[in-house]
Design an enzyme around this catalytic site. Structure first.
Site, PDB file in Angstrom:
ATOM      1  N   ASN A  91       0.863  -1.184   0.000  1.00 13.54           N
ATOM      2  CA  ASN A  91       0.000   0.000   0.000  1.00 13.54           C
ATOM      3  C   ASN A  91       0.898   1.233   0.000  1.00 13.54           C
ATOM      4  O   ASN A  91       1.479   1.576   1.015  1.00 13.54           O
ATOM      5  CB  ASN A  91      -0.889  -0.025   1.259  1.00 13.54           C
ATOM      6  CG  ASN A  91      -1.700   1.242   1.412  1.00 13.54           C
ATOM      7  OD1 ASN A  91      -1.809   2.059   0.488  1.00 13.54           O
ATOM      8  ND2 ASN A  91      -2.289   1.424   2.594  1.00 13.54           N
ATOM      9  N   TRP A  92       0.995   1.859  -1.155  1.00  5.35           N
ATOM     10  CA  TRP A  92       1.905   3.007  -1.279  1.00  5.35           C
ATOM     11  C   TRP A  92       1.339   4.275  -0.636  1.00  5.35           C
ATOM     12  O   TRP A  92       2.031   5.268  -0.516  1.00  5.35           O
ATOM     13  CB  TRP A  92       2.206   3.291  -2.739  1.00  5.35           C
ATOM     14  CG  TRP A  92       3.030   2.253  -3.434  1.00  5.35           C
ATOM     15  CD1 TRP A  92       3.589   1.128  -2.883  1.00  5.35           C
ATOM     16  CD2 TRP A  92       3.407   2.250  -4.818  1.00  5.35           C
ATOM     17  NE1 TRP A  92       4.284   0.439  -3.841  1.00  5.35           N
ATOM     18  CE2 TRP A  92       4.187   1.098  -5.039  1.00  5.35           C
ATOM     19  CE3 TRP A  92       3.153   3.100  -5.893  1.00  5.35           C
ATOM     20  CZ2 TRP A  92       4.715   0.784  -6.295  1.00  5.35           C
ATOM     21  CZ3 TRP A  92       3.683   2.797  -7.141  1.00  5.35           C
ATOM     22  CH2 TRP A  92       4.451   1.650  -7.338  1.00  5.35           C
ATOM     23  N   LYS A  93       0.057   4.255  -0.308  1.00  6.17           N
ATOM     24  CA  LYS A  93      -0.617   5.461   0.236  1.00  6.17           C
ATOM     25  C   LYS A  93      -0.387   6.637  -0.726  1.00  6.17           C
ATOM     26  O   LYS A  93      -0.338   6.425  -1.932  1.00  6.17           O
ATOM     27  CB  LYS A  93      -0.129   5.745   1.654  1.00  6.17           C
ATOM     28  CG  LYS A  93      -0.216   4.492   2.531  1.00  6.17           C
ATOM     29  CD  LYS A  93       0.003   4.748   3.979  1.00  6.17           C
ATOM     30  CE  LYS A  93      -0.101   3.413   4.723  1.00  6.17           C
ATOM     31  NZ  LYS A  93      -0.069   3.571   6.170  1.00  6.17           N
ATOM     32  N   HIS A 110      -9.564   0.984   4.787  1.00  8.00           N
ATOM     33  CA  HIS A 110      -8.249   1.202   5.417  1.00  8.00           C
ATOM     34  C   HIS A 110      -8.396   2.161   6.596  1.00  8.00           C
ATOM     35  O   HIS A 110      -9.205   3.082   6.573  1.00  8.00           O
ATOM     36  CB  HIS A 110      -7.255   1.765   4.388  1.00  8.00           C
ATOM     37  CG  HIS A 110      -5.874   1.845   4.942  1.00  8.00           C
ATOM     38  ND1 HIS A 110      -5.441   2.935   5.657  1.00  8.00           N
ATOM     39  CD2 HIS A 110      -4.859   0.957   4.934  1.00  8.00           C
ATOM     40  CE1 HIS A 110      -4.198   2.703   6.055  1.00  8.00           C
ATOM     41  NE2 HIS A 110      -3.828   1.509   5.629  1.00  8.00           N
ATOM     42  N   GLU A 119      -6.783   4.651   7.510  1.00  2.00           N
ATOM     43  CA  GLU A 119      -6.715   6.089   7.214  1.00  2.00           C
ATOM     44  C   GLU A 119      -8.019   6.591   6.600  1.00  2.00           C
ATOM     45  O   GLU A 119      -8.419   7.738   6.818  1.00  2.00           O
ATOM     46  CB  GLU A 119      -5.495   6.374   6.324  1.00  2.00           C
ATOM     47  CG  GLU A 119      -4.217   6.305   7.147  1.00  2.00           C
ATOM     48  CD  GLU A 119      -3.035   5.676   6.434  1.00  2.00           C
ATOM     49  OE1 GLU A 119      -2.970   5.716   5.199  1.00  2.00           O
ATOM     50  OE2 GLU A 119      -2.156   5.132   7.142  1.00  2.00           O
ATOM     51  N   GLU A 138      -5.339  -4.865  10.522  1.00  2.00           N
ATOM     52  CA  GLU A 138      -4.310  -3.859  10.772  1.00  2.00           C
ATOM     53  C   GLU A 138      -4.662  -3.077  12.035  1.00  2.00           C
ATOM     54  O   GLU A 138      -5.487  -2.149  11.981  1.00  2.00           O
ATOM     55  CB  GLU A 138      -4.226  -2.882   9.600  1.00  2.00           C
ATOM     56  CG  GLU A 138      -3.844  -3.526   8.287  1.00  2.00           C
ATOM     57  CD  GLU A 138      -3.310  -2.501   7.303  1.00  2.00           C
ATOM     58  OE1 GLU A 138      -2.153  -2.624   6.913  1.00  2.00           O
ATOM     59  OE2 GLU A 138      -4.047  -1.570   6.950  1.00  2.00           O
ATOM     60  N   GLY A 171       2.314   2.483  10.784  1.00  2.00           N
ATOM     61  CA  GLY A 171       3.273   3.580  10.654  1.00  2.00           C
ATOM     62  C   GLY A 171       3.953   3.972  11.952  1.00  2.00           C
ATOM     63  O   GLY A 171       4.568   5.033  12.037  1.00  2.00           O
ATOM     64  N   SER A 206       3.265  -1.739  10.380  1.00  2.00           N
ATOM     65  CA  SER A 206       4.719  -1.718  10.615  1.00  2.00           C
ATOM     66  C   SER A 206       5.412  -3.032  10.250  1.00  2.00           C
ATOM     67  O   SER A 206       6.367  -3.436  10.916  1.00  2.00           O
ATOM     68  CB  SER A 206       5.030  -1.320  12.063  1.00  2.00           C
ATOM     69  OG  SER A 206       4.611   0.017  12.293  1.00  2.00           O
TER      70      SER A 206
HETATM   71  P1  PGA Z   1       2.700   0.567   7.567  1.00  2.00           P
HETATM   72  O1  PGA Z   1       1.257   0.732   6.895  1.00  2.00           O
HETATM   73  O2  PGA Z   1       3.288  -0.703   7.030  1.00  2.00           O
HETATM   74  O3  PGA Z   1       3.473   1.784   7.126  1.00  2.00           O
HETATM   75  O4  PGA Z   1       2.502   0.522   9.038  1.00  2.00           O
HETATM   76  C1  PGA Z   1       0.424  -0.374   6.701  1.00  2.00           C
HETATM   77  C2  PGA Z   1      -0.889   0.082   6.131  1.00  2.00           C
HETATM   78  O5  PGA Z   1      -1.350   1.180   6.490  1.00  2.00           O
HETATM   79  O6  PGA Z   1      -1.503  -0.608   5.300  1.00  2.00           O
END
Ligand code: PGA
Length: 249
Positions: A9-11, A96, A98, A168, A174, A213
């Site tokens: 997931n590149w966001k 997700h 976010e 998650e 993150g 993470s």
């Molecule tokens: P992260 O993000 O690996 O940077 O913690 C995972 C995600 O949000 O899918």
């Protein structure tokens, strides 16, 4: 045995030019592998370029990070699921953390997005996960199962059989903190049990990914945990060499 799933997931990172360079490096470092599924979720604006770069690599799937629940219309700044499919995506990431917590999208919106994705011919990786205060209150499973059941509520059992779930924990995304492999197994087992109630077939194997993470260092131990069928990786997927090494786990 199920194939492990490795999803990047590149966001909001890697525009079209950077995507081209990234995928050139990644594909060189990652020869086709039939024993695993790899999915890349670039930002929507980079989908077409990514699709072009992956044209000779059908082993690497392309996904969209978000879709709107309506097909089209006056929704400035949004992307419909059919448009994402037209741009090359075959999978949509839905729910997700976010989207839920930065953009305020609740269970109902998540459910509508799952249904819209399937209507357009995409499959779904549905994300679920508890916040730290929910974990501290011992409500992890209640929260995760509520999000799960709501997210799939507008799907038929046949559609549910095609999805993947990503667990998650919000506090792990993150932050450099990960759930222990044991914690992941406990939650994944609860998710699996809930899914079996909906999809009443023994041989349906819905992959349940862990995310939060994930790094080159911890990928192996997380993937070895029972009921962990794959990894959803944010930050560590932004470097093509590191991502290739995680996808080789
Ligand atoms: P992260 O993000 O690996 O940077 O913690 C995972 C995600 O949000 O899918």
């Amino acid at each position: 045995m199920k194939k492990p799933v490795f999803a990047a997931n590149w966001k909001m990172n890697l525009g079209p030019q950077e995507t081209r360079g990234y995928l050139k490096t990644f594909l060189e470092a990652f020869p086709p592998a039939e024993d695993r599924t790899v999915i890349i979720f670039p930002p929507a604006i980079s989908l077409v370029v990514a699709g072009f770069a992956l044209r000779d690599r059908p082993d690497v799937m392309l996904g969209v990070q978000n879709v709107h629940w309506e097909e089209k219309g006056a929704f400035t700044g949004e992307n419909g699921a059919a448009m994402a499919k037209d741009a090359g995506a075959t999978v949509a990431l839905v729910g997700h953390s976010e989207r839920r917590h930065t953009f305020g999208e609740g269970d109902e919106i998540t459910a509508k997005k799952c249904a819209a994705a399937f209507k357009a011919g995409l499959t779904v990786v549905l994300c679920v996960g508890e916040k730290i205060e929910e974990r501290d209150r011992n409500t992890t499973q209640a929260v995760v199962l509520r999000q799960l059941k709501a997210g799939i509520s507008r799907l038929t059992p046949a559609q549910v059989a095609q999805i993947a779930i990503a667990y998650e924990p919000v506090w792990a995304i993150g932050t450099g903190r990960t759930a222990t492999p044991e914690d992941a197994t406990t939650v994944h087992t609860a998710i699996r049990r809930a899914l079996k109630e909906v999809v009443n077939a023994k041989n349906v194997e819905i992959p349940i990914l862990y995310g939060g993470s994930v790094s080159k260092e911890n990928a192996d131990s997380l993937l070895k945990a029972p009921e962990v069928d794959g990894l959803l990786v944010g930050g560590a997927s932004l470097d093509p060499a590191i991502w290739a090494s995680i996808a080789h786990t």
